[in-house]
Design a protein around this motif. Structure first.
Motif, PDB file in Angstrom:
ATOM      1  N   LEU A  51     -63.190  79.255 -69.936  1.00 58.30           N
ATOM      2  CA  LEU A  51     -62.744  78.358 -68.866  1.00 58.30           C
ATOM      3  C   LEU A  51     -63.229  76.935 -69.067  1.00 58.30           C
ATOM      4  CD1 LEU A  51     -63.281  80.721 -65.812  1.00 58.30           C
ATOM      5  CD2 LEU A  51     -61.228  80.370 -67.170  1.00 58.30           C
ATOM      6  N   ASP A  52     -64.382  76.783 -69.676  1.00 60.77           N
ATOM      7  CA  ASP A  52     -64.943  75.448 -69.820  1.00 60.77           C
ATOM      8  C   ASP A  52     -64.666  74.843 -71.186  1.00 60.77           C
ATOM      9  OD1 ASP A  52     -66.016  75.715 -67.264  1.00 60.77           O
ATOM     10  OD2 ASP A  52     -67.814  76.706 -68.034  1.00 60.77           O
ATOM     11  N   GLU A  53     -63.881  75.504 -71.990  1.00 63.41           N
ATOM     12  CA  GLU A  53     -63.592  75.007 -73.331  1.00 63.41           C
ATOM     13  C   GLU A  53     -62.626  73.830 -73.262  1.00 63.41           C
ATOM     14  OE1 GLU A  53     -61.154  77.475 -75.827  1.00 63.41           O
ATOM     15  OE2 GLU A  53     -62.499  77.127 -77.520  1.00 63.41           O
ATOM     16  N   GLU A  54     -62.896  72.820 -74.073  1.00 62.37           N
ATOM     17  CA  GLU A  54     -62.020  71.653 -74.118  1.00 62.37           C
ATOM     18  C   GLU A  54     -60.664  72.031 -74.694  1.00 62.37           C
ATOM     19  OE1 GLU A  54     -61.946  68.285 -73.366  1.00 62.37           O
ATOM     20  OE2 GLU A  54     -63.579  68.845 -72.041  1.00 62.37           O
ATOM     21  N   PRO A  55     -59.564  71.576 -74.078  1.00 61.22           N
ATOM     22  CA  PRO A  55     -58.242  71.882 -74.647  1.00 61.22           C
ATOM     23  C   PRO A  55     -58.098  71.281 -76.037  1.00 61.22           C
ATOM     24  CG  PRO A  55     -58.066  71.034 -72.395  1.00 61.22           C
ATOM     25  CD  PRO A  55     -59.483  70.810 -72.835  1.00 61.22           C
ATOM     26  N   ARG A  56     -57.327  71.947 -76.874  1.00 61.05           N
ATOM     27  CA  ARG A  56     -57.090  71.448 -78.226  1.00 61.05           C
ATOM     28  C   ARG A  56     -56.122  70.274 -78.182  1.00 61.05           C
ATOM     29  NH1 ARG A  56     -59.006  74.274 -82.368  1.00 61.05           N
ATOM     30  NH2 ARG A  56     -59.757  76.393 -82.027  1.00 61.05           N
ATOM     31  N   PRO A  57     -56.283  69.302 -79.076  1.00 55.49           N
ATOM     32  CA  PRO A  57     -55.324  68.194 -79.137  1.00 55.49           C
ATOM     33  C   PRO A  57     -53.962  68.700 -79.600  1.00 55.49           C
ATOM     34  CG  PRO A  57     -56.884  68.085 -80.958  1.00 55.49           C
ATOM     35  CD  PRO A  57     -57.380  69.168 -80.050  1.00 55.49           C
ATOM     36  N   PRO A  58     -52.885  67.990 -79.275  1.00 52.27           N
ATOM     37  CA  PRO A  58     -51.539  68.464 -79.642  1.00 52.27           C
ATOM     38  C   PRO A  58     -51.361  68.686 -81.136  1.00 52.27           C
ATOM     39  CG  PRO A  58     -51.399  66.708 -78.008  1.00 52.27           C
ATOM     40  CD  PRO A  58     -52.837  66.785 -78.430  1.00 52.27           C
ATOM     41  N   GLU A  59     -52.060  67.902 -81.977  1.00 55.28           N
ATOM     42  CA  GLU A  59     -51.889  68.077 -83.419  1.00 55.28           C
ATOM     43  C   GLU A  59     -52.439  69.414 -83.916  1.00 55.28           C
ATOM     44  OE1 GLU A  59     -55.390  65.252 -82.656  1.00 55.28           O
ATOM     45  OE2 GLU A  59     -53.312  65.485 -82.001  1.00 55.28           O
ATOM     46  N   ASP A  60     -53.267  70.087 -83.117  1.00 58.76           N
ATOM     47  CA  ASP A  60     -53.810  71.384 -83.517  1.00 58.76           C
ATOM     48  C   ASP A  60     -52.933  72.552 -83.076  1.00 58.76           C
ATOM     49  OD1 ASP A  60     -55.923  70.199 -84.738  1.00 58.76           O
ATOM     50  OD2 ASP A  60     -57.404  70.666 -83.205  1.00 58.76           O
TER      51      ASP A  60
ATOM     52  N   VAL B 178     -51.113  69.998 -73.281  1.00 56.44           N
ATOM     53  CA  VAL B 178     -50.146  69.035 -72.779  1.00 56.44           C
ATOM     54  C   VAL B 178     -50.637  68.396 -71.486  1.00 56.44           C
ATOM     55  CG1 VAL B 178     -47.808  68.777 -71.859  1.00 56.44           C
ATOM     56  CG2 VAL B 178     -48.201  70.149 -73.914  1.00 56.44           C
ATOM     57  N   ALA B 179     -51.263  69.181 -70.619  1.00 59.18           N
ATOM     58  CA  ALA B 179     -51.783  68.627 -69.366  1.00 59.18           C
ATOM     59  C   ALA B 179     -52.853  67.582 -69.627  1.00 59.18           C
ATOM     60  CB  ALA B 179     -52.336  69.756 -68.493  1.00 59.18           C
ATOM     61  N   GLN B 180     -53.735  67.838 -70.580  1.00 63.38           N
ATOM     62  CA  GLN B 180     -54.753  66.841 -70.907  1.00 63.38           C
ATOM     63  C   GLN B 180     -54.118  65.575 -71.471  1.00 63.38           C
ATOM     64  OE1 GLN B 180     -57.272  67.406 -74.382  1.00 63.38           O
ATOM     65  NE2 GLN B 180     -59.095  67.033 -73.126  1.00 63.38           N
ATOM     66  N   ALA B 181     -53.080  65.735 -72.303  1.00 65.13           N
ATOM     67  CA  ALA B 181     -52.430  64.570 -72.893  1.00 65.13           C
ATOM     68  C   ALA B 181     -51.723  63.723 -71.849  1.00 65.13           C
ATOM     69  CB  ALA B 181     -51.442  65.015 -73.969  1.00 65.13           C
TER      70      ALA B 181
ATOM     71  N   LEU C 200     -46.349  75.190 -82.521  1.00 67.47           N
ATOM     72  CA  LEU C 200     -45.947  74.927 -81.133  1.00 67.47           C
ATOM     73  C   LEU C 200     -45.668  73.454 -80.877  1.00 67.47           C
ATOM     74  CD1 LEU C 200     -48.602  77.153 -79.282  1.00 67.47           C
ATOM     75  CD2 LEU C 200     -46.301  77.783 -79.981  1.00 67.47           C
ATOM     76  N   ARG C 201     -45.493  72.695 -81.923  1.00 61.64           N
ATOM     77  CA  ARG C 201     -45.356  71.246 -81.728  1.00 61.64           C
ATOM     78  C   ARG C 201     -44.046  70.886 -81.036  1.00 61.64           C
ATOM     79  NH1 ARG C 201     -47.970  71.501 -86.927  1.00 61.64           N
ATOM     80  NH2 ARG C 201     -50.122  70.744 -86.737  1.00 61.64           N
ATOM     81  N   SER C 202     -42.972  71.581 -81.340  1.00 60.03           N
ATOM     82  CA  SER C 202     -41.705  71.275 -80.669  1.00 60.03           C
ATOM     83  C   SER C 202     -41.786  71.634 -79.189  1.00 60.03           C
ATOM     84  CB  SER C 202     -40.560  72.042 -81.340  1.00 60.03           C
ATOM     85  OG  SER C 202     -40.759  73.443 -81.256  1.00 60.03           O
ATOM     86  N   GLN C 203     -42.411  72.773 -78.860  1.00 57.82           N
ATOM     87  CA  GLN C 203     -42.586  73.131 -77.451  1.00 57.82           C
ATOM     88  C   GLN C 203     -43.500  72.138 -76.753  1.00 57.82           C
ATOM     89  OE1 GLN C 203     -42.830  75.117 -80.028  1.00 57.82           O
ATOM     90  NE2 GLN C 203     -41.805  77.077 -79.682  1.00 57.82           N
ATOM     91  N   ALA C 204     -44.566  71.697 -77.450  1.00 57.96           N
ATOM     92  CA  ALA C 204     -45.474  70.723 -76.851  1.00 57.96           C
ATOM     93  C   ALA C 204     -44.770  69.397 -76.604  1.00 57.96           C
ATOM     94  CB  ALA C 204     -46.689  70.519 -77.749  1.00 57.96           C
TER      95      ALA C 204
END
Length: 731
Positions: free
Chosen positions: A209-218, A271-274, A222-226
């Motif tokens: 729960l407390d883990e930082e979300p991964r950046p979109p490049e990771d 995506v939410a973090q971005a 799933l890049r097209s969905q992101a």
């Protein structure tokens, strides 16, 4: 676990503690319970329980021994609680405010039990001690309020603590979201206890729960969905003026489907973090496990929290638990209405995820609820390689590690499986190099981990995929050639078929006498093609419930499409698809055959999926299944001849120490009527004969082989073999 604030599976140290009889115990609870339960009844409910100050304790009375003198009183209290508190009283939780002594206090008939002075937001003066009320206690007619004004509570009044507006519930996983902190002083002043475990009450087990979300490049694969989700959120959250000028609006209800562990939640959080949005996560199966009224109230509280934290994303994982397709309850109606209200304002997004889209209530997909749908696919070999590189980034990896080789040998693995694989390899490396100053993860560690980590998508597969290839299959040159063209080429070279403008073969039927290697051939195909394998016996899909067998067929092929390229193996296919019109089971098998025919050659494309059926009764299979476009290639697996039997004996005896006087080719010529399984059984029986003679024996002799020859008999039926050969000639 709730009192210790730990999760299932966490280590716990257990030690003996001295038990002392409690002199006084003070508890608090929901206002409805406080108003209905007298201190005397409360004391009976807590009788023989060991309590500690600060712990939650159930209102459900303890089961006493039949010989216990107070058992009749406790049973009477049980009935009274059921009548006065109402349905769901067994789930009511109380909190021990104080006890004397503070730890390991046993409630006895002499214990003074009182409600807290702030229970329900009003001042109480009631207590119970022994069989009588304490002096100065007002009677029930004194007019105790049923509920304190301004204190929210669950509609049932039981089960789940409900915080005041702006409190803590529920924000599972909303790391860094606004409003996460708890105003416990205000809550205490109101008489409402806020549990520190409430924020994680409905979090998915194992979720970081407390883990930082991964950046979109990771987000490998799933890049097209992101990109699509980012455009949607960015437009709604930060460019409302464009929508206003165009006189339109954007609906932020999204349904994300895909196999478990493929990264659906990771995609949403990234995506939410971005886009600068807070994320509030709820694991729907955990919410569905509580009382319906409490679950509905929790959903409303979550919706209120999401609206307070705008822009925000309410993430509902495994939504089919709250809104099932079959028999949706009132909770599904509440959920659909809440989603429609949230997505309508344009500042709150609701994302629901599921790995079983066919089990989701159709009402969630209606316009104005979940308008958009994204699919997260299974990673292919290239994406698995990139995921492995991501998970091993920063880890000490040896030079002999070949991520390409590991990726090629992990069909069916999703991102979560690959992460588990790398973690397990690290554990193996630590065990192997516990005394090294600079341990490294080697190729052997990954290979051993691959044997222990089972892919999530293959959890229901019953075929053991070994390190086999068609080269390990002795003889059967024509059979192997036909299988290579019909099974391996469509999975390995789909672009070639596209370039030539033809559709690849859809399926193959292997038929032949029992024990001649049909299943072994499929295992070799799975090892050679390095494809995802779904194996099922025909009879496993048949049930007595109307519609369930057809549903199982649809579910099987849906999983196959998601895991493509996939090899679907239907063993004993004659039990699954017999000739229609001859069944006596009320038409179940006829409907299953129709579902199977539709899946094989229906409206929905079956791309990069090859079906292999196996049977020893091909004449019992429905003819419609054997036409072109379905199981169009019929491959006869004949009984082994003398040359093939010699190859089978050599393969079976590869690890068996035979004496030099044994000539397997000569032995094979004497085994007329033996199947492949019989030949392997002969070698095994010879080894057992050597063990019976002496457990210290080091070799298997010709005498042991002759002994085994007298016990292992040929299993091939000449009449059946002749019938199958005639069938093959006619086809």
């Amino acid at each position: 676990m709730g009192n210790l604030r730990i999760r299932d599976g966490a280590p716990v140290d257990v030690s003996a503690a001295p038990i002392q009889g409690a002199r006084t115990v003070t508890v608090t609870g929901d206002a409805t319970v406080v108003a209905a339960v007298s201190p005397e009844m409360l004391r009976l409910a807590l009788l023989s329980k060991v309590v500690t100050s600060g712990d939650d304790v159930s209102l459900l009375p303890q089961d006493l021994d039949p010989a216990h003198p107070h058992r009749p009183l406790v049973e009477s209290a049980r009935r009274s609680l059921s009548n006065t508190v109402g349905s769901g009283w067994t789930a009511a939780l109380l909190t021990v405010v104080a006890s004397e002594p503070e730890t390991a206090a046993l409630v006895t008939p002499e214990t003074i039990v009182t409600w807290s002075e702030t229970s329900g937001g009003a001042v109480w003066g009631r207590s119970a001690t022994g069989p009588a009320w304490t002096s100065g206690t007002p009677s029930r007619s004194a007019g105790f309020p049923a509920a304190a004004p301004g204190i929210p509570r669950s509609p049932s009044g039981l089960g789940v603590p409900v915080p005041p507006p702006g409190g803590t519930f529920p924000s599972p996983g909303a790391a860094g979201a606004a409003g996460t902190a708890v105003d416990r002083e205000t809550a205490a002043a109101r008489g409402v206890r806020i549990s520190t475990a409430t924020d994680k009450a409905f979090a998915e087990p194992g979720a970081a729960l407390d883990e930082e979300p991964r950046p979109p490049e990771d987000l490998v694969g799933l890049r097209s969905q992101a990109a699509h989700l980012t455009e949607l959120f960015d437009l709604a959250f930060h460019h409302r003026e464009v929508l206003d000028r165009l006189g339109t609006n954007v609906q932020l209800g999204v349904l994300i489907t895909g196999p478990a562990g493929a990264g659906k939640s990771t995609l949403v959080r990234s995506v939410a973090q971005a886009t600068g949005a807070a994320v509030l996560r709820i694991w729907c199966p955990g919410l569905a496990a509580v009382a319906p009224n409490a679950a509905a109230d929790a959903l409303r509280q979550a919706a209120a929290r999401a609206q307070e934290s705008q822009p925000a994303v309410l993430l509902l994982n495994d939504v089919e638990a709250l809104a099932p397709r079959t028999d949706p309850g009132p909770l599904a109606t509440v959920l659909i209405q809440l989603i429609a209200d949230l997505v309508g304002d344009g500042q709150t997004a609701v994302v629901c995820t599921t790995s079983r889209p066919e089990d989701v209530d159709a009402g969630l997909r209606r316009p104005g609820v979940l308008d958009s749908e994204l699919r997260v696919p299974m990673p292919d070999a290239t994406e698995r390689r990139d995921l492995l590189a991501l998970f091993t980034r920063g880890l000490p990896v040896a030079d002999d590690v070949s991520l390409d080789d590991v990726a090629a040998r992990t069909p069916g693995f999703v991102a979560a499986d690959l992460g588990t694989l790398v973690r397990e390899a690290g554990v193996r490396a630590a065990i192997r190099q516990r005394d090294h100053d600079s341990p490294l993860i080697g190729q052997s560690d990954l290979d051993v981990a691959r044997q222990t980590v089972r892919p999530t998508s293959m959890a229901e597969s019953t075929l053991e995929v070994a390190s086999l290839s068609l080269d390990d299959v002795g003889d059967m040159v024509e059979v192997k050639e036909a299988l290579t063209e019909s099974v391996l080429w469509p999975l390995r070279y789909p672009d070639t078929f596209t370039r030539l403008g033809v559709d690849p073969p859809r399926g193959v039927l292997l038929y032949g006498p029992p024990g001649c290697g049909k299943t072994f051939l499929v295992r070799a195909l799975a090892g050679t093609g390095q494809a995802n394998v779904l194996a099922v016996k025909g009879a496993e899909l048949l049930t007595k419930w109307v519609g369930e067998s057809e549903r199982s067929v649809r579910e099987l092929f849906r999983r196959a499409r998601e895991a493509a390229p996939t090899l679907v193996f239907l063993d004993e296919v004659d039990a699954l698809a017999p000739v229609r019109g001859q069944s006596t089971d009320g038409g179940t098998t006829d409907r299953v055959v129709a579902a199977l025919l539709t899946e094989l050659d229906g409206v929905e494309s079956l791309r990069n999926v090859v079906v292999v059926g196996a049977t020893n009764r091909p004449d019992m299979v429905d003819p419609a299944l054997l036409r072109p476009g379905r199981l169009e290639r019929l491959v006869f697996v004949p009984p082994p001849d003398a040359s093939a039997r010699a190859d089978i004996l050599e393969a079976a005896a590869r690890k068996v120490p035979l004496t030099e006087d044994i000539d397997l080719k000569t032995v094979a010529e004497e085994l007329d009527g033996f199947s492949s399984a019989d030949c392997a059984a002969l070698v095994r029986e010879a080894a057992l004969a050597a063990m019976r003679e002496s457990m210290d024996t080091a070799e298997v002799t010709a005498e042991h082989l002759r002994t085994a020859r007298g016990k292992v008999r040929p299993s091939l039926d000449p009449v059946q073999v002749a019938h199958l050969k005639a069938y093959a000639e006619n086809r």
